[in-house]
Each structure stands twice: as C-alpha cells, then as structure tokens.
Design an enzyme around this catalytic site. Structure first.
Site, mmCIF file in Angstrom:
data_model
loop_
_atom_site.group_PDB
_atom_site.id
_atom_site.type_symbol
_atom_site.label_atom_id
_atom_site.label_comp_id
_atom_site.label_asym_id
_atom_site.label_seq_id
_atom_site.Cartn_x
_atom_site.Cartn_y
_atom_site.Cartn_z
ATOM 1 N N GLU A 53 16.609 -5.732 -14.444
ATOM 2 C CA GLU A 53 16.518 -5.561 -15.894
ATOM 3 C C GLU A 53 16.802 -4.118 -16.299
ATOM 4 O OE1 GLU A 53 13.086 -8.461 -14.821
ATOM 5 O OE2 GLU A 53 14.314 -6.928 -13.826
ATOM 6 N N THR A 197 16.412 -17.213 26.916
ATOM 7 C CA THR A 197 17.714 -16.868 26.346
ATOM 8 C C THR A 197 18.120 -15.457 26.750
ATOM 9 O OG1 THR A 197 17.443 -18.357 24.456
ATOM 10 C CG2 THR A 197 18.963 -16.507 24.175
ATOM 11 N N ARG A 208 27.029 -8.368 13.321
ATOM 12 C CA ARG A 208 28.281 -7.658 13.529
ATOM 13 C C ARG A 208 29.411 -8.285 12.717
ATOM 14 N NH1 ARG A 208 26.108 -8.848 18.357
ATOM 15 N NH2 ARG A 208 27.734 -10.329 18.946
ATOM 16 N N GLY A 301 12.024 -26.488 20.195
ATOM 17 C CA GLY A 301 11.096 -27.607 20.262
ATOM 18 C C GLY A 301 9.680 -27.208 19.885
ATOM 19 N N SER A 302 9.286 -25.984 20.248
ATOM 20 C CA SER A 302 7.957 -25.495 19.897
ATOM 21 C C SER A 302 7.802 -25.353 18.391
ATOM 22 C CB SER A 302 7.693 -24.137 20.563
ATOM 23 O OG SER A 302 7.664 -24.262 21.968
#
Length: 369
Positions: A53, A197, A208, A301-302
């Site tokens: 505003e 992972t 990136r 899954g968790s």
C-alpha cells in the site's frame, strides 16, 4: 464488479511477482485507481520493507485523494517494523478500498477494515478471494498453525518408480521439469531430505538457474538420527546455504564434535525416534513458514502417515523402468484399504514437456478425521 475484478487481478499479479522474497510476511499487491486510470501500484518486496500500500500511495502522490485502492490482503492496523498501512490509506485521502481477503493474523484480523470504516472510507471485501487465499496459502497456514506449510515434491516414471531396481535415478525428468523444481526451492524457506538421500545422491539442495545459484537459498534440512551424514557431503562442504541436521541422542559425541567445526551446519537434537510433527514444530519455532520435502520413499511415507502434507507436486515422466524391487514415491506401511487412501482436491495438470507431466493437488485430510 468487472472493473473491480480487473484491477484486483492486476494487484494479484504484482504480488505473484515477488514470490520467494517476503517470508515470513505475506505476498501483497496494491493498485490505486483514479477515474478508471491506474495512478499507483506496488508490492511488498521483503520483510521489514514498506508494504504494498505504501509503495502504491507514494507512486500515486496527490492523485490518491478520492481514489480507489485495490489490495490483495487487508491493510495492517498495527505498528510492527513498519507503520500501519490502514493509517497511511486514510491519511492519503483514499475514498474506497477493495480488499480480496481479510488477514488472519490476530494483530490485524479485521482491525484494518474497522479503521478504514471509522474514517469514512468505503470498503468492499471478497473480490478475487479464492485466488488471493491460494496466493497466500503458506502465510495463512503458518499464522493459524505455527507450523510450516509442507509441499511434497515427487518425480516418478509412468509405472510409479523413483529409481531403478539398482537405485539409479538420474534423471527421471527432463530439463524443463527440473528447472521448475529449482524455482520451487527458491520460493520455499527450507528443503528437507532424509540421510538416505544424502548418502545415495550427495545432493546440493540449492536453487539454481543454468547451473548457477539463483535467488534466496532455502535452509537445507536433513533427518539423520545417528549423524551418518558424511563430512565430505556437498551440503556440509558448501557454505553458500545453511544446513540443519535433525538428530537424536543416539548420535555419538565424536560425530557431534566433528560437525561443531562447520559454521554453516547446525545440529538440532530431538528425542528418538525422530517424529515428523516434532520436526515441524521445531522448524515452525525457528521461523520456517514453508517446507519443500524432496525425500525418498521412507521420508515421504512418514509425512503421509503423519498427515503432515498440505500440497503434493508430482512430476510423471513418460518412461517405464519396471522392477518389483524398484522404489515408489511413498514407502512405509501405507494404508490397508482403498477406503483409507488419501484423495486429492483442486487438481491442476500441466504438460511440462513432451516427456513430463506435472500434477498438483491438496490432500483431503478431512476425510481421515
């Protein structure tokens, strides 16, 4: 009404243009219109800076007197890092304010509207409300729950695999889909994976563009109960983004001391076993409003079992790899019957390229309550 919608859509577009810059504040756009002509416009650019505003009123100058302001979120009424926008609107002499949605923040929550009305300003609420609510889905969720808005991103083949039976997964999707994921990372406060992972892929977990770091970098979050993350991992070696590793008392003191030497890595210890909700609560307390989960089957899954997902973004590649042992996007015990399966609402489907399709949806958790 048609004119109100047109100018509100312009304000919404201004707000969309600064995605990823305003956290923990909402995305807000404002347009000032005098005699059917836009005389001022603005967006909230970053937390601590002038609100939308104020930018719009500064641009409009004296032309704001007697004008209509279109704003995507109720003007604030309290003193924070900046003065109240409702007071600025009144002082500028704006005669009419069109608001898309009210602000759920208890510090505002209708008080901005009350201030405008008490000053004799005409107020209209609800123009493009659905679009404005979705625009600030992260902010609304965080304000109301104090937990991050969780988006789970998956990439799988047409037969539902996230890797081959040997574990090979680069690349399931093409460049266009991967570019979208980097934009997703840029617009989230944090990105989360499990230690599996990290061990399998050694990811950078950065945003990136054309191979170069792009925009605000998300905090990299790793779930690692026993601190198995290698000190040579890129998320440890790369100081251009912060890494938080959630671990438990099971991790050895030797490993803890090794990480203590790395300035951009923070260890957060929670009770064992690591719980999704405990992690989210801690992240919320640390100011993380949005979390992108890019985990493997176990982590995904968790989050599914914890009913802790607000949004699913799934890329499906037109590839088939087969293999009974090949991983799928969501592991764990899963649900026992199709009646328990989580359905999605507000589905959006887009063909990203010749080889990839993107699905976006929101889990209907209310069916499980």
């Amino acid at each position: 009404m048609e004119q109100d919608v047109r100018f509100m859509e312009m304000a919404l577009e201004l707000a969309r243009g600064v995605r990823g810059q305003t956290s923990p504040n909402p995305l807000v756009g404002a347009v000032v219109v005098q005699n059917g002509q836009v005389v001022g416009m603005g967006a909230h650019l970053k937390a601590g800076g002038p609100h939308a505003e104020v930018h719009a009123l500064r641009m409009a100058g004296d032309l704001a007197k007697g004008a209509t302001m279109y704003v995507t979120l109720e003007p604030c009424s309290h003193h924070g890092k900046t003065p109240p926008c409702a007071e600025a609107v009144v002082a500028a002499g704006v005669s009419r304010v069109v608001v898309a949605v009210l602000d759920p923040n208890p510090l505002v929550a209708g008080k901005g509207i009350e201030r405008l009305l008490s000053a004799g300003v005409e107020v209209k609420i609800g123009v493009c409300a659905q679009e404005a609510t979705k625009l600030n889905e992260v902010f609304f969720h965080y304000i109301q729950t104090k937990l991050p808005f969780v988006t789970v991103k998956t990439a799988s083949t047409l037969d539902g695999k996230i890797a081959t039976a040997t574990g090979h997964s680069r690349w399931i999707t093409g460049e266009a889909a991967r570019a979208e994921v980097h934009e997703l990372r840029r617009t989230n406060d944090a990105i989360l994976v499990g230690v599996g992972t990290v061990l399998a892929d050694d990811p950078e977990l950065t945003a990136r563009s054309s191979g170069e770091l792009y925009g605000k970098q998300p905090v990299r979050v790793v779930l690692d109960s026993q601190l198995r993350t290698p000190l040579t991992a890129r998320i440890v070696q790369d100081p251009l983004a912060t890494t938080w590793i959630f671990t438990t008392p099971e991790a050895s003191e030797e490993r803890r001391q090794a990480f203590a030497e790395v300035k951009h890595v923070k260890l957060i210890t929670l009770d064992a076993p690591l719980s999704v909700m405990a992690v989210l609560k801690q992240l919320g307390e640390l100011g993380i409003t949005s979390l992108l989960v890019e985990g493997g089957a176990g982590v995904n899954g968790s989050f599914l079992q914890a009913k802790a997902i607000q949004k699913i973004i799934s890329y499906v590649s037109m590839k088939l790899v087969g293999g009974k042992e090949a991983s799928t996007p969501f592991g764990g015990a899963g649900f026992a019957t199709m009646d328990e399966a989580v359905t999605l609402k507000d589905i959006a489907i887009k063909q990203v390229s010749e080889e990839d399709v993107r699905f976006i949806g929101y889990p209907r958790w209310e069916q499980h309550e």
